[in-house]
Each structure stands twice: as structure tokens, then as C-alpha cells.
Design a protein around this motif. Structure first.
Motif, short mmCIF file in Angstrom:
data_model
loop_
_atom_site.label_atom_id
_atom_site.label_comp_id
_atom_site.label_asym_id
_atom_site.label_seq_id
_atom_site.Cartn_x
_atom_site.Cartn_y
_atom_site.Cartn_z
N GLU A 213 0.84 -1.19 0.00
CA GLU A 213 0.00 0.00 0.00
C GLU A 213 0.88 1.25 0.00
OE1 GLU A 213 -3.60 1.84 -0.29
OE2 GLU A 213 -3.28 -0.32 -0.13
N GLY A 214 0.62 2.13 -0.94
CA GLY A 214 1.43 3.34 -1.06
C GLY A 214 2.70 3.15 -1.85
N VAL A 215 2.98 1.93 -2.29
CA VAL A 215 4.19 1.65 -3.08
C VAL A 215 3.82 1.16 -4.47
CG1 VAL A 215 6.30 0.27 -3.21
CG2 VAL A 215 5.50 1.11 -0.99
N VAL A 216 2.98 0.14 -4.53
CA VAL A 216 2.57 -0.44 -5.81
C VAL A 216 1.22 0.16 -6.20
CG1 VAL A 216 2.05 -2.56 -7.05
CG2 VAL A 216 3.78 -2.57 -5.25
N ARG A 217 1.17 0.80 -7.35
CA ARG A 217 -0.09 1.38 -7.81
C ARG A 217 -1.11 0.28 -8.12
NH1 ARG A 217 2.98 5.10 -11.44
NH2 ARG A 217 2.21 3.80 -13.16
N LYS A 218 -2.39 0.64 -8.08
CA LYS A 218 -3.45 -0.35 -8.28
C LYS A 218 -3.36 -1.03 -9.64
CE LYS A 218 -6.77 1.84 -5.16
NZ LYS A 218 -8.12 2.47 -5.04
N ASP A 219 -3.00 -0.24 -10.68
CA ASP A 219 -2.93 -0.84 -12.01
C ASP A 219 -1.72 -1.76 -12.17
OD1 ASP A 219 -1.32 1.38 -11.75
OD2 ASP A 219 -1.33 1.84 -13.87
N TRP A 220 -0.78 -1.72 -11.21
CA TRP A 220 0.38 -2.61 -11.24
C TRP A 220 0.21 -3.82 -10.30
CZ3 TRP A 220 5.39 -2.50 -13.54
CH2 TRP A 220 5.58 -1.43 -14.45
N MET A 221 -0.78 -3.77 -9.42
CA MET A 221 -0.89 -4.78 -8.37
C MET A 221 -1.02 -6.18 -8.95
SD MET A 221 -0.72 -4.63 -5.05
CE MET A 221 -1.38 -3.06 -4.50
N GLU A 222 -1.89 -6.35 -9.93
CA GLU A 222 -2.08 -7.67 -10.53
C GLU A 222 -0.80 -8.16 -11.21
OE1 GLU A 222 -4.90 -9.80 -13.95
OE2 GLU A 222 -5.15 -7.68 -13.42
N PHE A 223 -0.06 -7.21 -11.78
CA PHE A 223 1.17 -7.54 -12.50
C PHE A 223 2.30 -7.91 -11.53
CE2 PHE A 223 4.77 -5.99 -15.31
CZ PHE A 223 4.68 -7.04 -16.19
N ALA A 224 2.27 -7.33 -10.32
CA ALA A 224 3.36 -7.53 -9.35
C ALA A 224 3.14 -8.75 -8.47
CB ALA A 224 3.52 -6.30 -8.48
N LEU A 225 1.91 -9.23 -8.37
CA LEU A 225 1.60 -10.33 -7.46
C LEU A 225 1.32 -11.61 -8.24
CD1 LEU A 225 -0.75 -8.49 -4.93
CD2 LEU A 225 1.70 -8.88 -4.74
N HIS A 226 1.75 -12.72 -7.67
CA HIS A 226 1.48 -14.03 -8.26
C HIS A 226 0.82 -14.90 -7.19
CE1 HIS A 226 1.81 -17.76 -10.42
NE2 HIS A 226 2.55 -18.30 -9.45
N THR A 227 -0.37 -15.41 -7.53
CA THR A 227 -1.10 -16.27 -6.60
C THR A 227 -1.11 -17.69 -7.15
OG1 THR A 227 -2.51 -14.39 -6.02
CG2 THR A 227 -3.27 -16.59 -5.36
N PRO A 228 -0.28 -18.57 -6.61
CA PRO A 228 -0.22 -19.95 -7.12
C PRO A 228 -1.46 -20.76 -6.70
CG PRO A 228 1.21 -19.71 -5.23
CD PRO A 228 0.67 -18.34 -5.51
#
Length: 775
Positions: A213-228
Motif C-alpha cells: 500500500e502506497g508503493v505499488v499502484r493499483k494498475d500494477w498490483m495484478e502484475f506484481a503479485l502471483h497467486t499460485p
């Protein structure tokens, strides 16, 4: 970074110069820089240590500032490169299928004609084949979301493959801090990625606390996270690092995060006057502002009502402006003022001047100004003792100013017929040519020009100046060189403040990404001439709502030519005025939030005082007032600016004379820029030095040359018009367009021949004290 580490190894204490003014430190630094090692060894150890400490102290801050700017520009470059690459790809996709509307019409007609047929039998033939439909589908996928997703992918790829190492190295030498806990996640994220900089894993470790929060923008969140499918959610390391650097750049630019050991990027709390609490009444009086916030807002509100009421009443009688909801591009439509009549006698006047004085070498123009004004007194040496003869020193200073001001260089000037060697000129340049000295010389010439002007010819002195920037090319090897999209080339910007009589009262050396709004305010506050500047004509790039707010607080009028005035909105003075201005209703919007201004009024005065007294540059203050900033005073400054802009626009639309006045003022700046191309001829007008101080010296020397030209031309025009042959010949149009900035009688090129015994025959009195420089 290597230089910074070497400078830090000397360990000059951060508080070594805490109680010493910056001008004193700069003087010590200049003295150390101009001295060779052998000269420094001759000083006593105490003097030598102070001078070298001042040099190291300033250099450490300069290098730190440069590295911060490099970090910002690198992140911006990655983003710009990604956007360009993805845009080119999407443009290619869009142009693959032509005549789409006709194609869809054929498909629709074929489908309606054979509703029972298959797609392969009906649609494919109508579309021209399966490939055409596939291309169309690929094009339709090029939505904004797809564009953004592709851009993020390219950004991450570019960062991972090329820029990562350099950015990580910068984190190793720069220390970032923030005074606001809201931005602590970014600081923590920086520490995290620095700890993991040598890692080669795909994901960040599970044991780490990873701020999102406050670091990764919302439009980047899906791109930055991986849910196996099984196991906890993971953060992709390289994508997270790219997000952290983007967040860092955004907060650095508005000074929410600052850098230890920097100057321009220092703690913003140091920008404000530390004695404001004890001298509050004095600072309010200096700005001529009431101590009561409600009195200030009441004055502003009354002015808004007066100007809006005047425009609403006069609108039916103004043929050049209409306001309506159905107009194309915006509610306001304002036509350009009609052209002024052409002057008839100015060309003859210039030819008469050329006939009387002949073609004058540019070096003689500079020499005449030096002998008639105290300009060279300002070029004091950086040392304390000089053994150069005054007559020789005068000649050398003239040759050096000419070399820098024409960009021809000392080597070319040394080849002329004057008896001074290149080594002598370079030594004198190191000892005497400084930015403060050149600025002082410009001020001396400007003041002499104002004093010499005849009111019968030039009219009463004006209180307004016009300001604008111009682009100077610079060699690509210079790391300070930036690409400017408006001028379409690499280089730097120079921002001029020029008054109606074509005399520049201030000039600034800027990068291409610098704020022109800040430059416009800085020149009005720091020009140091005898002129009392109360108004500033600027182009669209020199105005903003924040600019209007600051100029209101500083006590002068911002008078811009707004390019897209049709889209400007007029703010209402209050909620009770909802139905007051019927003719302006289509161009009006919400009321000003006066409570926001009143709640932050004291802080507004504090920031305006910081600019006035010089504890911080205008650019440093404006960094805090950007759309990405969360500073509480930002909204208050915006509201003041919106109110002041409404006052100006209402007056501008109503007053045709004001529109012409602004246009004429900006034309004067364009004329000044035209002289740059003629006088700054060396090296095809490109700055070759990769040192910022030498670039600034060249620009300031050019300013001095043009100021000398205006001064001498002013005397020539006055002498010529004193001739009975010219009595009464100038018409009103001639006097309106009369300017001392012309050069048809000037010879800027050729071998430099300096003859101090040859003088121009002018009736104006010579300066009684033409001493060259203080020894």
C-alpha cells in the motif's frame, strides 16, 4: 558516484558552515577553485583548510543533486521508452485493417441476407477472408487496458535488462528520508530492495515484510503479485523494484521524500525561514498583506465580484468575445486583436544611424558600454591580491566577455590583434569571470540605460516586464543536455525577463524539464535592477493556477497570454452568487473554498516569505505544490490562484488594450531571442562545455553583450533624434514600435581588434569613474 565517495571520504562536517551565509561559502569555494595547488600551498593552513572545505562542501551537494536528477530522469526514460515502443506497436495494429466501417457494413448486410447461414459461408466472404477478421479482432483488443498492460510489460523488461544495475548503485550512495509517516512504506521498500539487490530469485522472500500500500499502484498490483494454486501469494521481485522506483520518483519530485546531503533535493523544512515566528509581523508588512486571513479573503472576493460583474455587464457590447455552451472547444470564444499599423520611418532611422557611425565592431560596442558605465567594477577577483595593470585588466576583461558572449571561445579571441596571449586570458577568466560578477555587470548596464533614457522619446518608465524561454543547443556528450519536445532538439533553456525598452533585467540557465512558472517568479524577485517590476507578461508555459497564487502573495500581477482560453473556467466568489452572472454562466464553475485559504493563510505567507528572502528557490517551493503532492498548503495555494486567475481572465476578456499590451510585451522578448542567433554565433550557436558553471557564464556574457548593445543603441537613437532633420518626423506608430535592439550596423564577426583610444562620438556624458575592477 565515484566522485561523491571521494568527496565524502574527506568527511567535512555537515554543520561546518551552519551559521555562514551561502554567498560567503560560494565566494570561498570560487577562490579555491580558481587557485592552483601551488597557490593553495602558499596560504596559511587555516585559510587553506577553510577554502578547501567550502569547495568540498559545495561539490558534495552539487554531485548529490546531480545523482538525484539522474535517478529521476532514468525512471522517466524507462517509462517514455516503454510508452513509445508500445504506441508504435499499437499504431501498426490499428493500420493493419483499413476501411473498417465499410467492412462492418458488408458483414452486417451479408448476415441479414442469410440469417441461417454459417459464419464460414456468409461472414468470411463478406469480410474478405478469415485473416481480415483475425486482424480486426487483434485491433479491437487494443483497448486502454491492453495498452497499459503492454506498457507495464515493456517497462519491466527494460528495467530488468539494462537500467537495474545503475539504479541499484544509486541507492547505495543516496540516503532517502521523509518527514511524513504516510510515505514510510516507500522508505521501507527502498531498504528492502537494497537488501535483496544481489538476489537472483523470481520472488521476494516470504520472511520479509513487503510494503504494498502506497508503493505499488493499483494498475500494477495484478502484475506484481502471483497467486499460485497452492501456497501463499508471492511478490515478483523485478516488478516490485520497478514499482518502488516509480513511487520514489513521484515523491522526490514533490519533495515528500528528500535526500541527505543534497541542496535542491534537501529537507523541505530547511527551505522555510527559521525566524518566521519571531518576525511574523515584519514579514507580513514586507508582503503588504493583512494579518487577518478573513480580511485577505474579503479583498480577493471583492475583486472577483467587481471584475466578473464588469465583464457580465459589458459582454453584449464586446464584439471580440462570446460565451456560450454550444461553442466548439469551450464556452469562451475570443478573437485576436487586429494588427497595429506598420511604422514608416524606423527603417530610415536605422539607416541614418548606420550612415553616421558606420559599421561598428561588436567589441567596440562592449568597450563603449564599459567606459560609460561602472559595469566592470562588478567583475571583482576571487582572490585578495592582484598585480595586473588596470589598463591591461580592462582589455582582458572585455576580450573574455566577448569570447564567452559570442561563444567563439578564448582561443579564437586570443588570435586577434590586441597583444594578450591565450594563457593570460584564461588566467584572468579563472580569477574574474564569475556568475555573480557577470550579473552585477548586467545590472550596472541596465541601470545606466534607465538613467540615460530621454522621457520625450521613450516615455515614462514602465513597471512591467515580459518573460519567456529560448532553447540553446548543447553537445550530446554533456550529461546536463536534455531533449526538449517543444523545440525538437537537445540542449538547455535560457529564461529572459525583458522590459518594454528591450533591456533584459534578468536571465536564468535552466534544464529543459525545469518549471517556467518558477523561472518567471524567480526573475521578478531576484532581478536586482533599479526598475520596480509590478507586472509580468508571460506565455502559456509561464502561468498556472499555482503561479497565480504565488504572484498574488508576492504582490505583483501575472499577465499571461493563455493559449487555450476557450477552455478556462471562471470560479464563483461564493455560493450566494449562483444566479448573479447570467451571461457568464456557461463558463463558470464552483465557488472558491475560502475556508481552505483562511485555515492555511499563515503558511501561505510563510512560503511566500521564503521566496522573497531567498531561503529557498521558487522551484524548490513549487516542487511541493504539484498534483502528486499531499501537502496541506497545496489546496490553499490552488484556491488563491483560481481566484486570481478568474480576476485576470475577466479583465483580459473585457479589456482590448490589455490584450494588445501583453502581445506587444511578448513580441519584445521574441526580438531579444532574435538577437541571440546573431551574437551567439560561435560553434554554430551550440554550447560545447559539459560544465554547468561554464554554460551559465556563456549565457550571462551573452546577456551582457546584448545589454551593452541596447545601451549604446539607446544613446545613438537619442543623438540622431536630437538632429533638427529628425525633429517631428516620428509618427505615433513609429514611437510605439521604436526599439534600441537592432544590429544592422553591427559587425559581430571577424578578427577581434581592440583599440582603447578609438571611441564612438556620442553626446551622452561618459561615466566619470570607468575603473575596470576592484583589486
Amino acid at each position: 558516484m565515484k566522485k561523491l565517495k571521494q568527496v565524502r571520504a574527506l568527511a567535512v562536517p555537515t554543520d561546518a558552515f551552519a551559521r555562514i551565509g551561502p554567498q560567503v561559502i560560494d565566494a570561498w569555494r570560487a577562490r579555491a577553485a580558481a587557485s592552483s595547488p601551488s597557490h593553495l600551498r602558499r596560504f596559511s593552513s587555516e585559510v587553506r583548510h577553510v577554502l578547501l572545505a567550502a569547495l568540498v562542501f559545495r561539490r558534495e551537494r552539487e554531485i548529490t543533486d546531480t545523482l538525484v536528477e539522474l535517478l529521476n530522469s532514468t525512471v522517466h526514460r524507462i517509462n517514455a521508452r516503454a510508452e513509445k515502443k508500445v504506441t508504435e506497436h499499437f499504431v501498426a495494429e490499428f493500420t493493419r485493417v483499413r476501411a473498417k466501417s465499410g467492412l462492418l457494413g458488408k458483414i452486417a448486410a451479408a448476415s441479414l441476407g442469410s440469417p441461417e447461414g454459417t459464419v464460414r459461408d456468409v461472414v468470411y466472404p463478406a469480410a474478405g477472408g478469415e485473416k481480415t477478421l483475425k486482424d480486426l479482432v487483434a485491433e479491437l483488443k487494443a483497448t486502454n487496458a491492453e495498452f497499459a498492460r503492454s506498457k507495464r510489460e515493456v517497462f519491466k523488461s527494460s528495467y530488468s535488462n539494462h537500467y537495474r544495475r545503475g539504479l541499484m548503485d544509486l541507492l547505495g550512495v543516496l540516503q532517502f528520508c521523509s518527514s511524513n509517516d504516510r510515505h514510510k512504506p516507500v522508505i521501507d521498500a527502498l531498504k528492502l530492495i537494497e537488501r535483496q539487490k544481489d538476489s537472483s530469485t523470481t520472488y521476494l522472500p516470504l520472511g520479509e515484510t513487503i510494503p504494498l500500500e502506497g508503493v505499488v499502484r493499483k494498475d500494477w498490483m495484478e502484475f506484481a503479485l502471483h497467486t499460485p494454486d497452492k501456497g501463499p501469494r508471492r511478490v515478483i521481485r523485478t516488478v516490485y523494484e520497478a514499482c518502488v522506483f516509480q513511487a520514489l520518483r513521484d515523491r522526490l519530485r514533490c519533495k515528500e521524500i528528500w535526500v541527505v546531503g543534497a541542496d535542491r533535493w534537501r529537507n523541505p523544512d530547511e527551505d522555510l525561514p527559521d525566524d518566521f515566528e519571531t518576525r511574523r509581523a515584519e514579514y507580513y508588512d514586507k508582503l503588504n498583506k493583512p494579518r487577518d486571513a478573513k480580511v485577505f479573503t474579503a479583498q480577493l472576493q471583492a475583486e472577483m465580484r467587481a471584475e466578473l460583474g464588469a465583464l457580465d455587464t459589458a459582454l453584449p457590447k464586446l464584439p471580440w468575445v462570446t460565451i456560450g455552451a454550444r461553442q466548439r472547444g469551450g464556452a469562451i470564444k475570443c478573437t485576436e486583436p487586429e494588427p497595429q499599423p506598420e511604422p514608416k520611418n524606423l527603417r530610415k532611422l536605422k539607416k541614418a544611424i548606420q550612415k553616421k557611425w558606420g559599421t561598428v565592431p561588436l567589441i567596440d560596442i562592449l568597450k563603449e558600454a564599459a567606459l560609460r558605465t561602472p559595469m566592470l567594477k562588478a567583475l571583482a577577483p576571487v582572490g585578495t591580491r592582484e598585480a595586473v595593470d588596470e589598463a591591461k585588466l580592462l582589455e582582458r576583461l572585455l576580450l573574455i566577455a566577448y569570447a564567452y558572449g559570442t561563444n567563439s571561445g578564448i582561443r579564437a579571441v586570443a588570435a586577434g590583434g590586441h597583444g594578450h596571449t591565450e594563457e593570460e586570458l584564461r588566467y584572468t577568466a579563472r580569477r574574474y569571470l564569475t556568475a555573480p560578477g557577470l550579473k552585477g555587470a548586467q545590472v550596472a548596464v541596465a541601470n545606466a540605460t534607465f538613467a540615460a533614457r530621454s522621457e520625450a522619446i521613450w516615455g515614462q518608465g514602465t513597471t512591467t516586464v515580459a518573460s519567456d524561454s529560448t532553447h540553446f543547443k548543447a553537445w550530446d556528450r554533456n550529461i546536463f543536455t536534455q531533449w526538449h519536445s517543444r523545440y525538437g532538439g537537445r540542449g538547455i533553456l535560457v529564461y529572459w525577463h525583458v522590459e518594454k525598452g528591450s533591456m533584459a533585467i534578468h536571465s536564468q540557465h535552466l534544464t529543459c524539464t525545469a518549471s517556467e512558472v518558477a523561472a518567471a517568479i524567480e526573475g521578478m524577485v531576484r532581478h536586482a535592477t533599479a526598475m520596480k517590476a509590478e507586472g509580468n507578461y508571460v506565455d502559456s508555459h509561464g502561468q498556472s493556477e499555482i503561479g497565480f497564487g504565488l504572484t498574488r502573495l508576492l504582490g505583483y500581477d501575472l499577465l499571461p497570454r493563455i493559449k487555450q482560453i476557450n477552455t478556462v473556467k471562471l470560479y464563483r466568489p461564493g455560493r450566494e452568487d449562483e444566479d448573479t452572472y447570467d451571461r457568464l454562466a456557461d463558463a463558470m464553475t464552483r465557488p472558491i473554498r475560502w475556508d481552505v485559504i483562511e485555515n492555511n493563510y499563515d503558511q501561505l505567507i510563510k512560503y511566500a516569505t521564503a521566496i522573497r528572502v531567498g531561503t529557498a528557490s521558487t522551484e524548490a517551493i513549487l516542487r511541493r505544490f504539484t498534483r502528486t503532492a499531499s501537502h496541506p498548503v497545496y489546496q490553499a495555494m490552488l484556491e488563491v490562484g483560481r481566484a486570481q486567475k478568474t480576476i485576470f481572465v475577466a479583465r483580459y476578456l473585457r479589456d482590448r488594450d490589455l490584450q494588445r499590451e501583453i502581445q506587444e510585451g511578448l513580441n519584445v522578448v521574441e526580438g531579444w531571442n532574435g538577437a541571440n542567433d546573431v551574437l551567439f554565433f560561435g560553434k554554430s550557436g551550440e554550447l560545447a562545455s559539459n560544465r554547468r558553471d561554464q554554460q551559465e557564464q556563456s549565457i550571462l556574457a551573452l546577456h551582457l553583450l546584448q545589454a551593452a548593445l541596447v545601451y549604446v543603441n539607446t544613446l545613438m537613437i537619442q543623438d540622431m533624434l536630437a538632429d533638427p532633420e529628425w525633429a517631428g518626423r516620428l509618427t505615433d506608430e513609429d514611437r510605439r514600435a521604436l526599439t534600441p535592439l537592432f544590429w544592422m550596423h553591427i559587425q559581430p564577426y571577424g578578427e577581434v581588434r581592440l583599440n582603447m583610444s578609438s571611441r564612438l562620438q556620442l553626446s551622452a556624458p561618459t561615466n566619470p569613474e570607468p575603473a575596470p575592477a576592484a583589486a
